[in-house]
Design an enzyme around this catalytic site. Structure first.
Site, short mmCIF file in Angstrom:
data_model
loop_
_atom_site.label_atom_id
_atom_site.label_comp_id
_atom_site.label_asym_id
_atom_site.label_seq_id
_atom_site.Cartn_x
_atom_site.Cartn_y
_atom_site.Cartn_z
N GLY A 1 -8.08 2.76 10.77
CA GLY A 1 -8.76 1.17 10.44
C GLY A 1 -8.91 1.06 8.91
O GLY A 1 -9.26 0.23 8.51
N THR A 2 -8.22 1.89 8.30
CA THR A 2 -8.22 1.77 6.57
C THR A 2 -7.44 0.30 6.23
O THR A 2 -8.11 -0.28 5.32
CB THR A 2 -7.39 2.80 5.98
OG1 THR A 2 -6.12 3.05 6.47
CG2 THR A 2 -8.34 4.38 6.13
N GLY A 3 -6.42 0.24 6.95
CA GLY A 3 -5.61 -1.25 6.63
C GLY A 3 -6.33 -2.21 6.76
O GLY A 3 -6.53 -3.24 6.16
N CYS A 4 -7.04 -2.45 8.10
CA CYS A 4 -7.77 -3.46 8.58
C CYS A 4 -8.92 -3.59 7.60
O CYS A 4 -9.43 -4.89 7.06
CB CYS A 4 -8.48 -3.15 9.81
SG CYS A 4 -7.13 -2.72 11.23
N LYS B 1 0.90 -1.24 0.11
CA LYS B 1 -0.12 -0.07 0.07
C LYS B 1 0.73 1.37 0.14
O LYS B 1 1.71 1.13 0.85
CB LYS B 1 -0.87 0.01 1.25
CG LYS B 1 -2.00 -1.08 1.32
CD LYS B 1 -2.77 -1.51 2.33
CE LYS B 1 -1.88 -1.61 3.72
NZ LYS B 1 -2.64 -2.09 4.85
N THR C 1 -8.75 8.40 9.41
CA THR C 1 -8.53 7.34 8.44
C THR C 1 -8.09 6.15 9.28
O THR C 1 -7.42 5.23 8.86
CB THR C 1 -7.16 7.60 7.54
OG1 THR C 1 -6.15 8.06 8.37
CG2 THR C 1 -7.48 8.49 6.33
#
Length: 267
Positions: free
Chosen positions: A205-208, A172, A203
């Protein structure tokens, strides 16, 4: 009904971890289940404390789910210590789920380390079991020892992570000073997954959420590249319409499309 299982930590603020994963599963049309590896006391500003779950309980959770319910895909998030990683590896080898999405959670949005330093090498033992790993730039730097500042660096990092045994890599690019383009690598071909930057602090929790959406799409039978691209579209909408809750990094809007339909219906 297709299903997805998240193996991760709990976020009391509801924006990341197990809570984000279950919301993303539901929003993307699959039934969500969970194995909680740690309980965090956190909000949009900070992680105040972390309590790791006993490995026997983690093992029991894994077995309870797999022994009763068909698991079409697994998403793995926070695994803070080597003992936790080991018991998860044991469970995955025992039950052999078709798809495993590994999000190597290392540091919270507020800077709290969620992966113990001694657990990094143990985490690498999990990589050969993963269908895809979804590190951000800082996480990829820890895994590879490289400094990543541009697309060429991202390619080198993908190749080095791939050499650790993972089947595919989604690196990412949101931490770079450019558009948040991600790089997908399957060992032969690079695919640039383009994104649009939204200037918001919300933003959390975007990766989760992205990795959970990928798992949901794989559970539904999409090809891996299609699953990644569809998940990228989903998280982009969730960020664009993120929620200004709390005093720090607010959460993304997992159910924006549903809320939009509900508002239109009530009008």
């Amino acid at each position: 009904m297709k299903t997805a299982l998240t193996i991760a930590g709990s976020d009391s603020g509801g924006g990341a971890g197990i809570q984000a994963d279950l919301k993303a599963f539901s929003a993307n049309g699959v039934y969500g289940m969970s194995v909680i590896t740690a309980v965090t006391a956190q909000n949009t500003v900070e992680v105040r404390s972390v309590q790791d779950i006993d490995t026997d309980i983690i093992r029991d959770q894994i077995e309870a789910v797999f022994d009763d319910i068909q698991v079409d895909a697994v998403k793995i998030g926070m695994l803070s210590k080597p003992e936790t990683i080991e018991v998860v590896i044991e469970g995955l080898k025992k039950y052999k789920p078709s798809f495993i999405v590994l999000d190597p959670v290392m540091v919270s949005k507020g800077g709290h380390h969620l992966l113990q330093p001694e657990a990094v090498e143990k985490l690498k033992e999990l990589l050969p079991l993963a269908t895809v790993i979804t590190p951000n730039i800082p996480e990829a730097e820890v895994l590879t020892g490289l400094t990543i500042t541009n697309l060429d660096d991202m390619k080198k990092a993908c190749e080095k992570i791939y050499e650790l045994g993972v089947k595919t890599v989604l690196l990412k690019g949101g931490h770079l000073n450019s558009e948040p383009n991600d790089l997908f690598y399957d060992g032969q071909t690079f695919h640039l997954i383009e994104g649009k930057r939204f200037y918001t602090k919300n933003t959390h929790g975007t990766g989760c959420t992205l990795s959970a959406a990928i798992a949901a799409n794989l559970a539904k039978g999409m090809s891996l590249l299609d699953a990644v691209q569809k998940a990228k579209c989903y998280i982009s909408v969730a960020i664009e319409h993120s929620l200004d809750l709390g005093h720090g990094h607010g959460p993304t809007h997992h159910f924006y499309q549903l809320y939009k339909k509900e508002l239109a219906f009530n009008e």
